[in-house]
Design an enzyme around this catalytic site. Sequence first.
Site, mmCIF file in Angstrom:
data_model
loop_
_atom_site.group_PDB
_atom_site.id
_atom_site.type_symbol
_atom_site.label_atom_id
_atom_site.label_comp_id
_atom_site.label_asym_id
_atom_site.label_seq_id
_atom_site.Cartn_x
_atom_site.Cartn_y
_atom_site.Cartn_z
ATOM 1 N N LYS A 621 46.170 -0.540 -14.396
ATOM 2 C CA LYS A 621 45.386 -1.611 -15.034
ATOM 3 C C LYS A 621 44.510 -2.395 -14.062
ATOM 4 C CE LYS A 621 45.621 -1.231 -18.544
ATOM 5 N NZ LYS A 621 45.046 0.017 -19.183
ATOM 6 N N THR A 622 44.184 -1.797 -12.954
ATOM 7 C CA THR A 622 43.324 -2.506 -12.000
ATOM 8 C C THR A 622 41.950 -1.837 -11.879
ATOM 9 O OG1 THR A 622 44.239 -1.171 -10.220
ATOM 10 C CG2 THR A 622 45.256 -3.326 -10.573
ATOM 11 N N GLY A 623 41.693 -0.870 -12.751
ATOM 12 C CA GLY A 623 40.407 -0.166 -12.705
ATOM 13 C C GLY A 623 40.531 1.224 -12.111
ATOM 14 N N THR A 625 41.132 4.127 -13.467
ATOM 15 C CA THR A 625 40.472 5.226 -14.192
ATOM 16 C C THR A 625 38.970 5.217 -13.907
ATOM 17 O OG1 THR A 625 42.101 4.849 -15.903
ATOM 18 C CG2 THR A 625 40.329 6.366 -16.446
ATOM 19 N N LYS A 840 40.021 1.771 -22.190
ATOM 20 C CA LYS A 840 39.662 1.084 -20.950
ATOM 21 C C LYS A 840 38.588 0.048 -21.280
ATOM 22 C CE LYS A 840 42.399 3.810 -18.987
ATOM 23 N NZ LYS A 840 43.661 3.418 -18.388
ATOM 24 N N GLY A 841 38.872 -1.180 -20.917
ATOM 25 C CA GLY A 841 37.980 -2.281 -21.285
ATOM 26 C C GLY A 841 38.270 -2.718 -22.711
ATOM 27 N N ARG A 842 39.550 -2.908 -22.980
ATOM 28 C CA ARG A 842 39.976 -3.303 -24.331
ATOM 29 C C ARG A 842 39.587 -4.737 -24.616
ATOM 30 N NH1 ARG A 842 44.823 -0.462 -23.092
ATOM 31 N NH2 ARG A 842 44.858 1.443 -24.334
ATOM 32 N N ILE A 843 39.515 -5.018 -25.899
ATOM 33 C CA ILE A 843 39.229 -6.406 -26.275
ATOM 34 C C ILE A 843 40.516 -7.006 -26.839
ATOM 35 C CG2 ILE A 843 37.849 -7.881 -27.809
ATOM 36 C CD1 ILE A 843 35.722 -5.606 -27.555
#
EC number: 2.8.2.8
Length: 886
Positions: A621-623, A625, A840-843
């Site tokens: 969860k730190t980027g 991917t 990735k980049g969820r709202i």
Amino acid sequence: MPLVCRPWRLWHRATRFIIGSRKASWRRYILLAAFVVILIIIYLLIESYPRSIMSLVRNHPPESVFRCGGDGGGKVRGPTGNATFHPHLPPPRSPENKLRDDPKVLVFTETQYSKTGKDIANILVANRINYKTEVLGRSLPGLTNLSRGKYGAVIFENFDRYLQLDPWNRELLDKYLKDYSVGMVGFMPVREDTRVGTKMKGLPLYIHTNMALKNVSLNSDNPLLHLTRAGGTIVGPVLNSDWTTFTIEDPTYIPIEWAYPSLTDFSEERQNTVVLDQGQLDGIPRVLFGANLEFWLHRLLFLDALSYLSLGRIPLALDRYILVDIDDIFVARKGIRMTTDDVMALLESQRRLQEMVPGWRFNLGFSGKYYQRGYPEENDGDKMLLDHVEDFWWFGHMWGHTQPHELTQDELEIQMQLNKEFAINHDIPTDSGYSIAPHHSGVYPVHEPLYTAWKKVWNVRVTSSEEYPHLYPARLRRGFIHRNIMVLPRLTCGLFTHTVFIDKYPGGRKVLDDSIHGGELFQSIVYNPISIYMTHLSNYGNDRLALYTFESVVKFVKCWTNLKLQTVPPLQLAEQYFHRFPDEADPIWGNPCADHRHMQIWAKEKSCDQLPKFLVIGPQKTGTTALYTFLAMHPAILANYPSPETFEEVQFFNGKNYYKGIDWYMKFFPVPANSSAKFLFEKSATYFEGDVVPRRVRALLPAAKLVITIISPSKRAYSWYHHMRAHSDHTALLYSFHQVITASDTAPRAVRSLRNKCLVPGMYARHIERWLNHFPSSQINIIDGEELRSDPVYVMNDLQRFLGIQPFYNYTEHLRFDKRKGFFCQVVGEDRTKCLGRGKGRIYPSMNESDVKYLKEFYQPYNIALEKLLTKLDYPVPSWLEEDLQ
Ligand code: A3P
């Protein structure tokens, strides 16, 4: 002309060639006959040559004449031969258990490279005793942790340094030793000057230095002897003239070892060479050695001293299991195999060994292909071995002597099946569950087809190898379990296929005898609770060196130690081993290319170029991917093939996949010849916080570069929670973020597990420190995940430089901010981009204030440590970290 006539034509032509014409003269016929006779004589000479050596030398095989306390080959005699076993008498101290459960030994050395310091460390490693070495400086290392003592014994490589400690440190150390009932070992240093009767500062002892000594023996009546037994007098001079001897002035000091001066100009009186201070004067027991550990007897006394001085908290078990394999029982060239006399000698020796070592039996590994391949008397020897099938244990070796790593699984199975049929036809038992491989090939580095074939054909459950983790140094050899096959460390006894005559022993007979009488072989039995030795057929014919060696060493062990030797079959041996050393069951896969020998027994088609050059290790969860995707765009970089279970991540080093071995791992990467990309890499974001991962990565990929991304740990925790909800994790759906992060240790297991996964990876400093224990900082790159999100071009350019990747890839042209996604995405056309998926980049709603506050406080100590660490490593402090610390 029919084919059958061809030999005749050849002969005819040959005679015509020699003789010249059809009408040959009788002289030429005589010449031809003489030529043939010479050929026959040469053939007979070659054939009979080894036999003549054999019959010459076989008249005098060496005998094990060592007698404990007698005038045997070990040069030991004396009145103390009947010394009795002394369990440690309780020393006058209270064994309050204020020490940590598994106390270490603290070793003060002169320098990092000093000889005795290294000897001490080597003995401790060989005996699996944890230790810490410290070069004595101004201050002492911390001796306690949370008011529990860390060390069970303290060693001074140079005892003078202890006596010279400044008052403050001396008081501190003495207080620790008294409060925690810990004793000290001290070695007297080698001195330039000769002193006679110099008083030792603060102790009731006088010393004499630079002494040359002879005829060493032990005081059989002292409480230290536990492993060591007073075996008699070691006749003759010992070591060099560097000894210090002690004159005792107080009855609470006890001599442990003594010897006589070898130069008569000093005194003829017996001198104390090792003494025990029982600690009755100042509460600190000490064992002082008048010479270093080069002398084998001191190595035994040293182990006894550690056990005694730590009140048994550094344990010293006396059971020793020992098994001798005779590999390749039918494999040896003509002339150096076993005759019927040798087989009789083997049986006789086995019977004598059984009297000394309960259960002793030689373990015979057979290769059926070579049965009956010797001279007639040697073939009789082969037959006789099979007549005595029941007197030995047997295990299937390979049919031929081929190295398994060169064979496919089918080929291996055929070979093994042939050998099994041979066994069945000759009534050899096939159920030992044990096998070994020629040259240790295929066992380690693992050749998976060997393990598969072994299981299938022989149901092998135990093997042994000298290659794990490496051949040298031998004291570091360990066991492991792979695919339920227990691999034991295999020891050598100084006998190899070519060492068959005592007179031709490399370096001379003394080398072998020294190894037996206190040297390497003897010590390997002392240090290893479980030993499996390798010998060969040729060591039992000829001079029967194996019989000599093992009978002698067993006698020596029984003379000088109280060890309880016994022999059990391989399966029991392995069970004992892993019962005793359960931590060793897990293998650590090393890099085959880092070891020349491993390369020789690794399948030819394998290459370390098929292993990644760098890893993106997370945390999640730190980027990671985004980073993975951007890296994979680079023409010189190639990511791993996807996994059907874990998608783009391989997850090898952290979980069960690791036990599948490196062949499994390598299948995720292209064979070098099929790929033009030079930089293979993989990303598994859970590597970051895994306890065992750094050690495993270091072992397999020591040169790999590591990439870490970090964002605010609170934000990471929150992102993880929503990730779990998006994946319909039952607990995440049932419990609020607040409930999860504040869950106590009494909360349901699933909640605690989710809490840990939310919070633990964000303790960045702790994890990075662990990686730094195994990798230099120059191999680690820490990326600010927020910067990766806002300015990926800058980050990727920087990363290319760190990785040293050529050609340079201009990310400006290949990454573009996508307004709809709200993130940078890959450019795939003039107005088209390819963004990461919906995951990735969820709202999701922003974190509520109370949780922000809670996490800020929770992470504060970790963030403070992170800030310090980043500064130390020369990284700028990210703005989110500054904010979190406000
Ligand atoms: P969120 O989905 O919570 O916003 P990982 O790949 O390690 O699981 O990290 C996922 C996070 O990467 C996303 O978390 C997102 O914020 C971040 N990220 C960074 N750059 C991104 C990009 N270019 N596209 C999508 N997500 C990106």
